[in-house]
Scaffold this motif. Structure first.
Motif: not given
Length: 412
Positions: A11-15, A31-45
């Motif tokens: 949730x706080x990201x990396x770094x 290697x840098x990463x934003x907080x996790x979020x997943x887009x499913x088939x463009x219709x569900x987040x």
């Protein structure tokens, strides 16, 4: 189903903002990463990452088609943006099932930590499971029992794809494996990746040992798509000096697998408070689902078939017991058959490791790199431990050396 990982970090990201640690310093580029979020088939987040519209655009997608935004956990990272074009974010009550107009079905899965997991079935029957950071399935332990989510399992098991906090909750992956939710064909992808594990090679190595992998932000996955996964080594020897982290490394390698049998070869030492403290520390670190066996009789354990993984800690203590048995500390007995008897026992153990059908992780001390022992008995033990390590290593697909908490792969 097509999934786009808009973010894959904690949730706080990396770094993490203003964090001076080495892992955050190394988290650059992919290697840098934003907080996790997943887009499913463009219709569900599933969940939100800071700047979701820009993150989607960088991945070649738009959020204009999103009809449902489901949150999985209380957000304790940087403030997130709620774009005007997105629907209002909601958390689905545990056990409730949604049927979306797009043909997707979503069921909220109860967890053992604050938050909600989501089991999603696509229009064509492919299945994925998404768990929030620091969370695993709720309910009683599923080892030999009902599904961990309680009641009926969410749709058909196993899942085609599972997204979860592998580095933070390897035991959750072990529970899913015990429950049948994760099987050999399941694609396991680590998300919510934080600064607890150095990025790059070390992260890939730890995930590979758990049968998982990580992807960079912006990656698109296709649920059910065949992906060749390197087989996990069935026999691993972990070497290291005193307090090097070798036992912790061995335990990490099996933390994502259920029903591990931990073989403690040290026994008990009456009246030795310091030894008792060492044993207690080891026990506290092990998952509650592991079974402990205290013995130096390793041959029957290695010969068992259809048995859970075996962790042996450690071979140096096994050697001490074997040398006691053959009278190796007495020079006369050593010359008069003791050396031959010990060599035979080491050969038997190496042959048992070669023939075993179990997954085995063995720990041993790496000695001989420093001061030469002052006594004949000390030099004898050092030499025989070197021979034992070489014999067992020769039968292992993977051999690791742990130095100052850092793992070097010698083979495999």
């Amino acid at each position: 189903m097509e999934l786009t990982l808009l973010g894959t970090g904690a949730p706080a990201g990396l770094p993490r903002p203003d964090c001076p640690c080495a892992a955050c310093a190394a988290a650059v580029g992919t290697g840098a990463r934003a907080a996790t979020a997943v887009l499913v088939d463009g219709v569900l987040l599933l969940d939100l990452t800071p700047g979701p519209a820009l993150a989607a655009a960088r991945a070649g997608h738009s959020l204009h088609g999103v009809r449902h935004l489901l949150l999985s956990h209380p957000h304790d990272g940087p403030a997130v943006e709620f774009p005007a074009e997105l629907p209002a974010p909601v958390r689905v009550p545990d056990g409730q099932e949604l049927a979306l107009i797009s043909g997707h079905r979503v069921r909220a899965v109860s967890l053992d930590a604050p938050g909600t997991g989501y089991a999603v079935t696509g229009p064509h029957g492919d299945r994925l499971l998404y768990l929030p950071p620091g969370a695993g399935p709720a309910g009683p332990s599923p080892y030999g029992g009902p599904p961990a989510s309680g009641g009926d399992a969410p749709y058909d098991l196993p899942y085609d794809l599972v997204l979860l906090d592998v580095t933070g909750r390897p035991d959750a992956l072990a529970r899913l494996r015990a429950d049948g939710a994760v099987a050999a064909p399941t694609d396991v992808v680590a998300v919510h990746v934080g600064h607890e594990v150095p990025p790059g090679g070390e992260l890939r190595r730890r995930l590979a040992a758990a049968g998982a992998r990580a992807e960079a932000d912006g990656t698109t996955l296709h649920v059910g798509e065949y992906r060749e996964v390197p087989p996990l080594p069935r026999r691993t020897l972990v070497l290291g000096g005193a307090r090097s982290g070798k036992s912790a490394e061995a335990e990490r390698r099996l933390a994502a697998f259920p029903g591990v049998e931990y073989v403690a070869t040290g026994g008990t030492r009456d009246g030795d408070a310091e030894w008792a403290d060492r044993v207690a520390l080891h026990r506290a670190r092990r998952p509650a689902s592991w079974r402990t066996t205290e013995t130096c009789d390793l041959l029957p354990l290695l010969a068992e078939r259809d048995a859970p993984p075996l962790l042996v800690d450690c071979l140096a203590l096994w050697l001490t017991d074997a040398m006691d048995t053959v009278g190796a500390w007495d020079d006369a007995r050593w010359r008069d058959g003791g050396a031959r008897a010990l060599a035979a026992r080491v050969a038997e153990l190496a042959e048992a490791v070669r023939a075993t059908r179990r997954t085995v992780v063995a720990v041993s001390n790496e000695t001989g790199s420093g001061v030469v022992p002052a006594t004949p008995a000390g030099r004898r033990f050092r030499d025989e431990l070197g021979r034992l390590n070489a014999a067992v290593a020769g039968e292992c697909e993977q051999v690791l050396l742990v130095v100052a908490g850092t793992v070097q792969r010698l083979r495999g």
